[in-house]
Design a protein around this motif. Structure first.
Motif, mmCIF file in Angstrom:
data_model
loop_
_atom_site.group_PDB
_atom_site.id
_atom_site.type_symbol
_atom_site.label_atom_id
_atom_site.label_comp_id
_atom_site.label_asym_id
_atom_site.label_seq_id
_atom_site.Cartn_x
_atom_site.Cartn_y
_atom_site.Cartn_z
ATOM 1 N N PHE A 40 22.862 -5.340 5.824
ATOM 2 C CA PHE A 40 23.923 -4.813 4.972
ATOM 3 C C PHE A 40 23.595 -5.033 3.497
ATOM 4 C CE2 PHE A 40 25.869 -5.755 9.051
ATOM 5 C CZ PHE A 40 26.511 -4.559 9.325
ATOM 6 N N ASP A 41 22.839 -6.096 3.206
ATOM 7 C CA ASP A 41 22.417 -6.355 1.835
ATOM 8 C C ASP A 41 21.390 -5.316 1.396
ATOM 9 O OD1 ASP A 41 22.460 -7.718 -0.542
ATOM 10 O OD2 ASP A 41 21.040 -9.264 0.068
ATOM 11 N N VAL A 42 20.481 -4.957 2.305
ATOM 12 C CA VAL A 42 19.495 -3.910 2.005
ATOM 13 C C VAL A 42 20.206 -2.588 1.752
ATOM 14 C CG1 VAL A 42 17.601 -2.529 2.959
ATOM 15 C CG2 VAL A 42 17.612 -5.016 3.267
ATOM 16 N N ALA A 43 21.165 -2.257 2.622
ATOM 17 C CA ALA A 43 21.936 -1.020 2.440
ATOM 18 C C ALA A 43 22.651 -1.029 1.091
ATOM 19 C CB ALA A 43 22.953 -0.863 3.567
ATOM 20 N N LYS A 44 23.231 -2.145 0.723
ATOM 21 C CA LYS A 44 23.931 -2.278 -0.558
ATOM 22 C C LYS A 44 22.982 -2.038 -1.734
ATOM 23 C CE LYS A 44 25.642 -5.967 -3.476
ATOM 24 N NZ LYS A 44 24.399 -5.861 -4.268
ATOM 25 N N SER A 45 21.789 -2.637 -1.674
ATOM 26 C CA SER A 45 20.816 -2.468 -2.754
ATOM 27 C C SER A 45 20.353 -1.012 -2.862
ATOM 28 C CB SER A 45 19.599 -3.384 -2.532
ATOM 29 O OG SER A 45 19.963 -4.740 -2.652
ATOM 30 N N ARG A 46 20.171 -0.352 -1.713
ATOM 31 C CA ARG A 46 19.738 1.044 -1.735
ATOM 32 C C ARG A 46 20.830 1.951 -2.302
ATOM 33 N NH1 ARG A 46 15.103 2.133 1.494
ATOM 34 N NH2 ARG A 46 13.824 0.232 1.337
ATOM 35 N N ILE A 47 22.075 1.685 -1.943
ATOM 36 C CA ILE A 47 23.196 2.503 -2.421
ATOM 37 C C ILE A 47 23.417 2.296 -3.915
ATOM 38 C CG2 ILE A 47 25.695 2.882 -2.266
ATOM 39 C CD1 ILE A 47 25.445 2.026 0.724
ATOM 40 N N GLN A 48 23.372 1.051 -4.353
ATOM 41 C CA GLN A 48 23.686 0.728 -5.743
ATOM 42 C C GLN A 48 22.494 0.864 -6.680
ATOM 43 O OE1 GLN A 48 25.308 -3.242 -5.426
ATOM 44 N NE2 GLN A 48 27.347 -2.509 -4.885
ATOM 45 N N GLY A 49 21.272 0.830 -6.133
ATOM 46 C CA GLY A 49 20.078 0.920 -6.965
ATOM 47 C C GLY A 49 19.688 2.360 -7.257
ATOM 48 N N PRO A 50 18.577 2.541 -7.992
ATOM 49 C CA PRO A 50 18.119 3.896 -8.308
ATOM 50 C C PRO A 50 17.697 4.645 -7.043
ATOM 51 C CG PRO A 50 16.471 2.259 -8.922
ATOM 52 C CD PRO A 50 17.703 1.505 -8.560
ATOM 53 N N GLN A 51 18.068 5.912 -6.939
ATOM 54 C CA GLN A 51 17.706 6.724 -5.781
ATOM 55 C C GLN A 51 16.250 7.174 -5.894
ATOM 56 O OE1 GLN A 51 20.076 7.374 -3.152
ATOM 57 N NE2 GLN A 51 21.054 5.726 -4.302
#
Length: 302
Positions: free
Chosen positions: A230-241
Motif C-alpha cells: 500500500f505504501d508503494v501504491a501511495k508513492s506511485r499515485i502521489q509521485g510523478p507519473q
C-alpha cells in the motif's frame, strides 16, 4: 468538575507526549524515508543507464550526495516536521480514546482492543497527514540540487492551483494512505502493548529501556513488511507519473495490480529495506519517547 479536569490533563499529556515522539523520530529518520520514496517511484521504464538510476540504498545515498549535495538527504523534511508533531499527537491521543471505546466496558484491554484501537488511530492520522504526504513525495521525487529545488510552499501552491484540495490534488492517494497507516498501526500498537503487558516490568531502568526498544523495533519492522504494498501504491499515485500528462496510477488496488502485472511481485516490496531501517528503529524511538515523555509530563503536571 474534578473528573473533567483530570480528563483534560490526561488528554494534554497524551498530545504532548505523542507530538514529542513524532518530532524526534522524523528528525533522525527522514533520510531513510527519502531513499525509500526514491526507490519506490522508479518504474520498469526508468533508464537503467541514467546516472540517477538507483540500484539500492547505498547507491541512492551516494548518487544523491554526488548530484544533489548533503542537504538533499533532508529534502521534503518541512512537511513531515509540520505534520509529525500534530500527527503523532493525533495518533497517540486517538489510540487512547479508541482503546477505551473498544474495551466495551471491560476493566482491562485485550490484544484485540489494542489492535482495533491502532486500526482506528491509523485511519484517523491518515486523513490528517495525507496533504503533507502529497507535498513531501513531490519534494522527495525532485532530483535537482537542494538550492535549485522548489520550496515546500511553492510545491504546495502549485498542487493547489493545478488540482485543488480534492482527490486529484492535495488529497491525492488518500485511500492508499488510510490503508497503509491503518494496517501499520493495527500491528504496531497491537503487538507492542500486548507483549509488553505479558513481560515483567524491570526495576533496572536500563533493562526496562532496552525491553521497550526491542518491542518497538519488532513492532515497527513487522508492521512495515505488512503494509508496504500500500505504501508503494501511495508513492506511485502521489509521485510523478511515468508519462507527463497521463495519469497511470489512479486508485490503490489498481496501482497494486499494475505494479504486479508489469514489474512482478517483488516490485510491491520496493523500498522495503530503507522502510524497515527507518520504521524499525523509528518505531522504537516513538514508543519509547512517548512512554518516557508521558511519565515525565504526568509527574510535573500533578
Amino acid at each position: 468538575m474534578g473528573k473533567l479536569k483530570e480528563t483534560l490533563k490526561e488528554g494534554a499529556i497524551q498530545i504532548g507526549s505523542g507530538g514529542s515522539a513524532g518530532f524526534v523520530e522524523v528528525c533522525i529518520m527522514h533520510p531513510l524515508d527519502l531513499v525509500k520514496t526514491r526507490l519506490q517511484i522508479q518504474t520498469k521504464s526508468t533508464d537503467r543507464n541514467d546516472s540517477r538510476y538507483y540500484r539500492g540504498i547505498i547507491d541512492c545515498f551516494g548518487k544523491m550526495y554526488k548530484h544533489e549535495g548533503l542537504l538533499s538527504f533532508w529534502k521534503g523534511i518541512l512537511p513531515p516536521i509540520l505534520a509529525e508533531t500534530p500527527k503523532r499527537a493525533v495518533k497517540f491521543f486517538t489510540f487512547e480514546q479508541y482503546k477505551q471505546f473498544f474495551m466495551f466496558g471491560s476493566l482491562t484491554p485485550t490484544p484485540l482492543t489494542f489492535s482495533l484501537a491502532g486500526l482506528g488511530a491509523g485511519a484517523t492520522e491518515a486523513v490528517f497527514v495525507n496533504p503533507f504526504e502529497v507535498v513531501k513525495v513531490s519534494l522527495q521525487a525532485n532530483k535537482l540540487k537542494t538550492k535549485e529545488a522548489p520550496s515546500t510552499w511553492t510545491v504546495t501552491r502549485t498542487i493547489i492551483n493545478e488540482n485543488g484540495f480534492g482527490l486529484k490534488g492535495l488529497n491525492k492517494g488518500l485511500t492508499a494512505t488510510i490503508a497503509r497507516n491503518s494496517i501499520f498501526n493495527m500491528f504496531y500498537f497491537g503487538f507492542y502493548h500486548s507483549v509488553k503487558g505479558l513481560l515483567p516490568e524491570y526495576e533496572n531502568p536500563y533493562r526496562e529501556f532496552f525491553k521497550k526498544i526491542g518491542l518497538g523495533f519488532i513492532s515497527g519492522s513487522v508492521a512495515s513488511c505488512l503494509n508496504i504494498p500500500f505504501d508503494v501504491a501511495k508513492s506511485r499515485i502521489q509521485g510523478p507519473q511515468p508519462v507527463i500528462g497521463e495519469v497511470k496510477y489512479r486508485t490503490t488496488i489498481n496501482s497494486i495490480v499494475i505494479v504486479y502485472r508489469e514489474e512482478g511481485f517483488a516490485a510491491l516490496y520496493k523500498g522495503l529495506l530503507p522502510k524497515v531501517l527507518r520504521l524499525g528503529p523509528g518505531g522504537a524511538i516513538m514508543l519509547v519517547v512517548y512512554d518516557y515523555m508521558h511519565e515525565y509530563l504526568t509527574k510535573i503536571l500533578k
